[in-house]
Design a protein around this motif. Structure first.
Motif, PDB file in Angstrom:
ATOM      1  N   LEU A 106       0.824  -1.208   0.000  1.00  0.00           N
ATOM      2  CA  LEU A 106       0.000   0.000   0.000  1.00  0.00           C
ATOM      3  C   LEU A 106       0.858   1.257   0.000  1.00  0.00           C
ATOM      4  CD1 LEU A 106      -2.776  -1.090   2.544  1.00  0.00           C
ATOM      5  CD2 LEU A 106      -3.004  -0.857   0.072  1.00  0.00           C
ATOM      6  N   HIS A 110       1.125   4.011  -3.302  1.00  0.00           N
ATOM      7  CA  HIS A 110       0.666   5.360  -2.958  1.00  0.00           C
ATOM      8  C   HIS A 110       1.258   6.390  -3.913  1.00  0.00           C
ATOM      9  CE1 HIS A 110      -0.227   8.929  -0.543  1.00  0.00           C
ATOM     10  NE2 HIS A 110      -1.109   8.189   0.107  1.00  0.00           N
ATOM     11  N   ARG A 291      -6.319   4.373  -4.635  1.00  0.00           N
ATOM     12  CA  ARG A 291      -5.339   5.292  -4.045  1.00  0.00           C
ATOM     13  C   ARG A 291      -5.954   6.246  -3.031  1.00  0.00           C
ATOM     14  NH1 ARG A 291      -2.603   6.256  -8.523  1.00  0.00           N
ATOM     15  NH2 ARG A 291      -1.191   4.535  -8.068  1.00  0.00           N
ATOM     16  N   ILE A 294      -6.279   4.459   0.443  1.00  0.00           N
ATOM     17  CA  ILE A 294      -5.105   3.829   1.058  1.00  0.00           C
ATOM     18  C   ILE A 294      -4.997   4.148   2.547  1.00  0.00           C
ATOM     19  CG2 ILE A 294      -2.569   3.903   1.129  1.00  0.00           C
ATOM     20  CD1 ILE A 294      -2.562   3.792  -1.885  1.00  0.00           C
ATOM     21  N   GLU A 298      -4.790   1.204   5.226  1.00  0.00           N
ATOM     22  CA  GLU A 298      -3.671   1.052   6.153  1.00  0.00           C
ATOM     23  C   GLU A 298      -4.176   0.913   7.590  1.00  0.00           C
ATOM     24  OE1 GLU A 298      -0.012   3.391   3.906  1.00  0.00           O
ATOM     25  OE2 GLU A 298      -1.366   4.507   5.221  1.00  0.00           O
TER      26      GLU A 298
END
Length: 869
Positions: A106, A110, A291, A294, A298
């Motif tokens: 991830l 990014h 994106r 993300i 996370e």
């Protein structure tokens, strides 16, 4: 405190992001030395914890385990684990697969222009599905029972469009679907068409080569350099025009691509390259899509790691039979049944049991000085204290009773083992002194120190004196600690602790009820590791209050040291000293045995007293019933006499009025006889005809039966009926041992000398006794045996509905028979099928007064509590 208040308090102290949830508390905290965790065995605990993790997500949190000193933070970490432990014990079906760490991937995608790999996209699909399962599972839990896990779950947000987009792109095997894009569909259709043409041409060449014998009969087309080729015998390689892509190791076979299909293969290679570029385009488009999500992803994977970590702690707690003691925000020990976790696992593999440790340390007794033989458990005891305290303050459940109490320390110092260092030019004794120097400099009233063989490594007299001075200074600083030693002066240090009676803030001494308060300057207490002198083996039991012997002579004798050496050593030290230590230790062992025996005797005395109370109550009830029956019989007899007199008087009056005519007199006489006969029948009617109150009594008073009994002065034999001189109660002789007879009364047995007994002859009493013992007595005996084996709780988990219903009905029937009022049914939670079945059965049964869920801390809705009428 209500569950709502608990949840609000929890939110107050966990209102941080999941990334910052676990932090290292370094302010005013010192763990010394650097290899502290290795010395006390915590590294092995960490490895066990790591093995319980499902993924590297949880392992990262294991690596970040830290020593916590903030009370609320530590309390919440422990209670989180306790909640998950409850899930493992009472719930089922928690998701435990596809915990995949995608945090690095991830971070990489990014960056604008980067894209996720096909392999990672498949992992994202599997792990995202697991995240959804975890969130749904925790959402279904009751907030009042699992407030902390529910709160962690509430911080996770999973965009629903991500799995939809992944499913549009990938199939169930993790490959890109043909319809992921229109261009990809077209390219793959062309590839399949070209591959079909290539297969047709090369199959024709292969069949022709087989007919001519240019290839072996079992030869098949194969692939070399991503092209279809024919494996031909080397001697015939010129028979077909084409390109040689490879040669076998032996050189006997060459792999030829026919010239006519060369162009077809080139077209296929171009199409495969187009397919690869189109897949990259699809992955870039998907990466562009996720994106913006993300940061949320996370956080979700951070949550997955935390859940994996908490689950691992709960799994380790079950493995170690560990729990969470009552926590205090101050230095304090009140441990019960504490066990060294690594030793517990080792002995469990050998089918052996560990000897638990009970330990109390407070402001009155802060420093425990343990003495005793080598290999007697002193060092294990010391390491147990250090390891369990460190585990607890790292947020791990500890193997001890949950009724234990534990406090919080800011610093822990250990001086264990040999720290001799050639590089630093330190001897063993110098390393010990250096450790003590750090403790003396940094120790305070919130410090815990552990010193093994304090003062050893140099000349005993000097080492003992320095050790004593160090301990006095440490005590002055208010530190808590455990010390092991063989030095007599350190043992006497605890013995010389002054005390005085006090009326304020008393500390009750364990051996008396005298309130004591210890001096602020002296807070030492001795502890001895007990040793069995008869078996010459350590007992691994810590006894507080008195010092222990080193038993050097006994240990030397046990391992076979020559007796001449032992005799010479005895002469040098003096036999009085040896005998004194032996007697001191044996007194401790004997004292422990006596305490156990006293405990058993008190239990037996309580049972006997209870039996006598029951006997006296039954005797009083019998006497009361006898008096009531006699009183009712007298009232009835009086009434019969009064009725008879009235009949006689009436008959006489009628005879006089009729002037005594013979016929009338005969009729009146006959009438009077008839009425008298009726009265006689009433007086002789059975007990069923008596008034309601009398129906429940025995038919014949015991006192009347005793009047029928006659004394027989012949020799008393087995089976005779007797009574004690001057007593009325009659018993049966069931056993004779010498001059003693064992007598069986209605509800108890008693030993009595034969000379104190009178033999009784009375058929009525014997018939009554035999009848009673053959019917009521045996029935009561059977019922009592069954009641003793009755369990008020049943476990229905894993049973089918029909079997569960039968077991519930049997439990209720037995409870009615034995008079049990409180019942429990363990059915778990699951889908609630067994719980609903249980409630249905209970609602139908008229003997059930009420039922409810168990309290939260004892199982909640997984257990139904029943109160019978």
């Amino acid at each position: 405190m209500s569950s709502v208040h608990i949840l609000q308090k929890y939110k107050k102290f966990t209102r941080v992001s999941l990334k910052k949830r676990i932090f290292v508390e370094k302010l005013h905290t010192l763990i010394y030395p650097k290899n502290f965790e290795e010395k006390i065995g915590f590294k092995a605990i960490v490895e066990l914890l790591r093995q319980e993790c499902i993924s590297t997500l949880g392992e990262k949190h294991v690596e970040r385990l830290s020593f916590l000193t903030h009370f609320d933070n530590l309390q919440e970490r422990l209670k989180e684990t306790a909640e998950f432990k409850r899930i493992l014990m009472l719930e089922s079906g928690f998701p435990c697969s596809d915990y995949i760490d995608l945090s690095e991937e991830l971070k990489r995608i990014h960056i604008e222009g980067s894209f996720i790999s096909l392999e990672k996209l498949a992992e994202l699909q599997a792990s995202y599905f697991t995240l959804l399962q975890i969130v749904d599972y925790l959402n279904a839990l009751e907030e009042t029972i699992y407030p902390r896990l529910k709160y962690l779950n509430s911080k996770v947000s999973l965009p629903p469009q991500i799995p939809i987009e992944i499913k549009r792109i990938l199939d169930d095997l993790g490959n890109i679907k043909d319809n992921a894009s229109e261009n990809l569909m077209s390219i793959r259709q062309k590839i399949r068409r070209k591959q079909g043409e290539t297969q047709k041409y090369i199959r024709r060449y292969l069949n022709e080569a087989k007919k001519e014998g240019w290839v072996s009969e079992d030869a098949e087309t194969t692939v070399r350099n991503e092209r279809l080729v024919i494996p031909m015998i080397s001697s015939h390689k010129r028979k077909i025009k084409g390109f040689i892509h490879d040669v076998s190791t032996t050189g006997q076979t060459v792999f030829i691509e026919p010239e006519e299909i060369f162009n077809l293969n080139n077209e296929i290679m171009d199409l495969l390259n187009d397919e690869r570029l189109e897949i990259i385009s699809i992955l870039k488009e998907f990466s562009q899509f996720i994106r913006p999500h993300i940061p949320v992803l996370e956080q979700a994977y951070q949550f997955m790691g935390i859940i994996d970590f908490i689950r691992a702690k709960a799994k380790l707690a079950l493995k170690l039979n560990a729990g969470i003691p009552i926590l205090h925000d101050e230095p304090y020990f009140q441990w019960k049944d504490a066990r060294h976790p690594l030793l517990f696992l080792s002995l469990e593999r050998q089918n052996k049991k560990i000897v638990p440790l009970d330990l109390r340390m407070d402001k009155g007794e802060r420093i425990l000085i343990i003495s005793g033989p080598n290999a007697g458990g002193k060092s294990v005891c010391l390491k147990t204290v250090g390891l369990l305290q460190y585990m607890l303050q790292c947020g791990l459940p500890v193997p001890m009773s949950e009724q234990s109490e534990a406090g919080i320390f800011n610093d822990i110092f250990v001086d264990i083992g040999d720290e001799q260092s050639i590089e630093n030019d330190l001897s063993t004794y110098s390393s010990h002194l250096n450790n003590m120097r750090v403790l003396l400099k940094n120790g305070n009233e919130k410090s815990l120190f552990l010193a093994d063989e304090l003062g050893s490594g140099t000349e005993p007299q000097v080492g003992g004196a320095i050790a004593e001075a160090i301990l006095e200074e440490i005590n002055h600083k208010g530190c808590y600690g455990v010390v092991t030693t063989h030095y007599t002066n350190l043992k006497l240090l605890a013995q010389s602790t002054p005390w005085q009676q006090s009326q304020t803030k008393p500390i009750l001494d364990t051996d008396s009820s005298i309130p004591l308060v210890f001096s602020e300057k002296k807070s030492f207490v001795n502890g001895a590791m007990l040793f069995d002198l008869k078996e010459l083996r350590p007992l691994y039991i810590l006894k507080k209050g008195s010092p222990g012997s080193s038993f050097a002579f006994e240990m030397a004798k046990n391992i076979g040291l020559p007796s001449s050496i032992l005799s010479a050593a005895t002469e040098k030290i003096g036999s009085n000293h040896i005998h004194f230590e032996e007697q001191l230790q044996q007194l401790e062992v004997d004292k422990k045995w006596i305490e156990q025996a006293q405990k058993e005797w008190r239990m037996a005395d309580d049972i006997l007293a209870d039996t006598l109370d029951k006997y006296n109550k039954l005797k009083n009830d019998l006497e009361k019933n006898k008096n009531e029956i006699l009183r009712e019989a007298k009232v009835q007899a009086k009434q019969i006499v009064q009725n008879a007199n009235a009949i006689v008087e009436r008959t006489i009056r009628e005879i006089k009025e009729q002037q005594a005519q013979k016929e009338i007199t005969q009729q009146l006489r006959a009438s009077m006889e008839k009425e008298v006969n009726c009265l006689t029948q009433t007086a002789e009617m059975p007990s069923d005809s008596l008034p309601n109150k009398a129906k429940q009594k025995i038919q014949k008073p015991l006192s009347l039966l005793r009047k029928e009994a006659q004394i027989d002065f012949s020799k008393i034999k087995l089976g005779d009926f007797v009574r004690l001189h001057g007593q009325k109660e009659i018993a049966e002789v069931v056993e004779i041992k010498g001059d003693l007879a064992i007598l069986a009364f209605d509800f108890m047995r008693l030993k009595a000398p034969l000379e104190s007994l009178e033999k009784i002859v009375g058929h009525s009493y014997q018939a009554r006794t035999n009848k009673k013992s053959g019917s009521i007595g045996s029935i009561l005996h059977n019922i009592n045996d069954q009641k003793a084996a009755f369990s008020f709780r049943i476990d229905l988990r894993g049973t089918r509905a029909v079997e569960a219903e039968e077991r519930i009905q049997k439990l209720l029937d037995d409870a009615v028979l034995y008079g049990e009022k409180h019942l429990e049914i363990l059915h778990g939670k699951g889908n609630g099928i067994l719980r609903n079945l249980c409630r249905t059965c209970l609602e139908k049964n008229p003997a059930v007064a009420s039922f409810r869920d168990q309290t939260l801390e004892l199982g909640g809705s997984g257990i139904t509590v029943i109160e019978m009428k």
